[in-house]
Design an enzyme around this catalytic site. Structure first.
Site, PDB file in Angstrom:
ATOM      1  N   THR A 235      45.081 -16.366  41.201  1.00 56.56           N
ATOM      2  CA  THR A 235      44.719 -17.787  41.188  1.00 56.56           C
ATOM      3  C   THR A 235      45.951 -18.662  40.995  1.00 56.56           C
ATOM      4  OG1 THR A 235      42.618 -17.187  40.167  1.00 56.56           O
ATOM      5  CG2 THR A 235      43.264 -19.500  40.054  1.00 56.56           C
ATOM      6  N   THR A 236      46.823 -18.264  40.069  1.00 46.31           N
ATOM      7  CA  THR A 236      48.028 -19.035  39.767  1.00 46.31           C
ATOM      8  C   THR A 236      48.955 -19.102  40.964  1.00 46.31           C
ATOM      9  OG1 THR A 236      47.814 -18.291  37.478  1.00 46.31           O
ATOM     10  CG2 THR A 236      49.906 -19.276  38.081  1.00 46.31           C
TER      11      THR A 236
ATOM     12  N   TYR B  54      30.894 -18.369  43.710  1.00 44.06           N
ATOM     13  CA  TYR B  54      30.055 -19.176  44.588  1.00 44.06           C
ATOM     14  C   TYR B  54      28.678 -18.554  44.838  1.00 44.06           C
ATOM     15  CZ  TYR B  54      28.649 -22.307  48.369  1.00 44.06           C
ATOM     16  OH  TYR B  54      27.975 -23.219  49.140  1.00 44.06           O
TER      17      TYR B  54
ATOM     18  N   TYR C  84      38.230  -8.960  36.961  1.00 49.67           N
ATOM     19  CA  TYR C  84      38.666 -10.252  36.423  1.00 49.67           C
ATOM     20  C   TYR C  84      37.439 -11.114  36.185  1.00 49.67           C
ATOM     21  CZ  TYR C  84      41.213 -14.769  36.352  1.00 49.67           C
ATOM     22  OH  TYR C  84      41.719 -16.006  36.021  1.00 49.67           O
TER      23      TYR C  84
ATOM     24  N   ARG D 177      35.709 -20.450  36.660  1.00 48.73           N
ATOM     25  CA  ARG D 177      36.032 -20.571  38.089  1.00 48.73           C
ATOM     26  C   ARG D 177      34.968 -19.953  38.989  1.00 48.73           C
ATOM     27  NH1 ARG D 177      41.196 -22.176  39.865  1.00 48.73           N
ATOM     28  NH2 ARG D 177      42.671 -22.562  38.184  1.00 48.73           N
TER      29      ARG D 177
ATOM     30  N   LYS E 269      40.497  -8.004  33.093  1.00 48.05           N
ATOM     31  CA  LYS E 269      41.142  -9.222  32.619  1.00 48.05           C
ATOM     32  C   LYS E 269      40.014 -10.143  32.180  1.00 48.05           C
ATOM     33  CE  LYS E 269      43.847 -13.251  34.096  1.00 48.05           C
ATOM     34  NZ  LYS E 269      44.457 -13.962  35.252  1.00 48.05           N
TER      35      LYS E 269
ATOM     36  N   ILE F 233      47.384 -10.962  30.756  1.00 49.21           N
ATOM     37  CA  ILE F 233      47.896 -11.459  32.029  1.00 49.21           C
ATOM     38  C   ILE F 233      48.104 -12.952  31.831  1.00 49.21           C
ATOM     39  CG2 ILE F 233      47.437 -11.824  34.478  1.00 49.21           C
ATOM     40  CD1 ILE F 233      45.954  -9.168  34.514  1.00 49.21           C
TER      41      ILE F 233
END
Length: 293
Positions: free
Chosen positions: A47-48, A109, A135, A140, A163, A205
């Site tokens: 994502t980052t 989603y 994750y 999100r 994560k 992380i």
């Protein structure tokens, strides 16, 4: 036996851009900085890294560079989508280019049930020959993976870690307490590194380690060595950075801070845009307070 054991600090790497293109020279220099700080593993294409806005050629080159610079440390490449077919296809495409494992997000989603999350990760883990790091980031994805689901999946030989960025300490603690041997629980939030590692998590992380890799490595290693006093001091020193990296959507603040340090140009790909002037000034003050300017 799990095929990979992850522990310590891993950086969720940003992707530098310049004039609309990936700035590979800046990215290479960032990797050198990470390795000089003793980073334990690297996490590109998450994502980052604004990965949804990278094309396949860019993803491959970023992964190749990370592998080249990693000095043998594990490379965990982002590979998750909300479609098992696309996730598996993408992982198979990237697999030859240096990933030791793939970070796969809970499907977003679609809002799957717990059984849907379970079946999704089973399908992915069964289809690829590289280890999977789950994750969980409900802020999100719109859905939380419960401790029960995570622990069911932890029994799979090819699912090696989670994560956890739910922010739900009770949930994460339950996973830590009941995880099978060889399965790693990694904090997905910098500000939870101390409490989670102090109670058995294997590492973090980190977003903040893009800016302060040496300090984050020191924090994690202090916790690994049960030096709580040192860890406490580092945690409090870094707390403004942890907080301010999320005053706007990640990675906007962290890129602003890195730009203030001269590490990269402050540039993003739509739908992300530069943050406010206030965010830039706040991050400039934050990195200056850590002696990084």
């Amino acid at each position: 036996m799990k095929s990979l054991s992850l522990s310590g600090c891993g950086t969720a790497l940003v992707t530098p851009f310049r004039d609309g293109e990936v700035d590979y020279a800046a990215f290479s220099a960032l990797l050198d900085r990470q390795m000089a700080a003793g980073m334990h593993f690297l996490v590109p294409l998450g994502t980052t890294g604004e990965t949804p806005c990278l094309d396949e050629t860019e993803r491959i080159r970023i992964l190749e560079l990370t592998r080249e610079k990693s000095a043998g440390r594990p490379v965990v490449a982002g590979g998750g989508t909300n479609s098992p077919v696309q996730t598996i296809s993408g992982m198979k495409t990237l697999s030859p280019y240096g990933a030791d494992a793939f970070l796969v997000v809970v499907p977003y989603y679609n809002k799957p049930t717990q059984e849907g999350i379970y079946e999704y990760f089973l399908a992915v883990a069964d289809a690829v020959d590289k280890p999977v790091v789950m994750y969980n980031v409900p802020s999100r994805t719109g859905v939380n993976m419960t401790a029960e689901t995570a622990l069911r999946l932890a029994e799979h030989d090819n699912i090696v870690a989670v994560k956890e960025a739910s922010g739900n300490y009770a949930q994460i603690s339950e996973i830590i307490r009941n995880a099978p041997e060889g399965f790693s629980v990694l904090s997905g939030n910098d500000d939870e590194t101390l409490p989670l590692m102090a109670t058995g998590a294997a590492g973090v992380i980190s977003v903040a380690s893009n800016i302060a890799p040496a300090l984050m490595v020191s924090l994690v290693e202090a916790l690994q060595n049960n030096d709580i006093e040192k860890a406490r001091g580092l945690h409090h020193m870094l707390s403004p950075l942890f907080r301010n990296c999320f005053v706007e959507s990640n990675p906007i603040p962290v890129k602003a801070g890195m730009a203030a340090m001269g590490l990269m140009k402050e540039e993003y790909r739509l739908p992300l845009v530069p943050g406010s002037r206030r965010t830039y000034e706040l991050m400039q003050q934050t990195v200056a307070g850590l002696g990084l300017l």
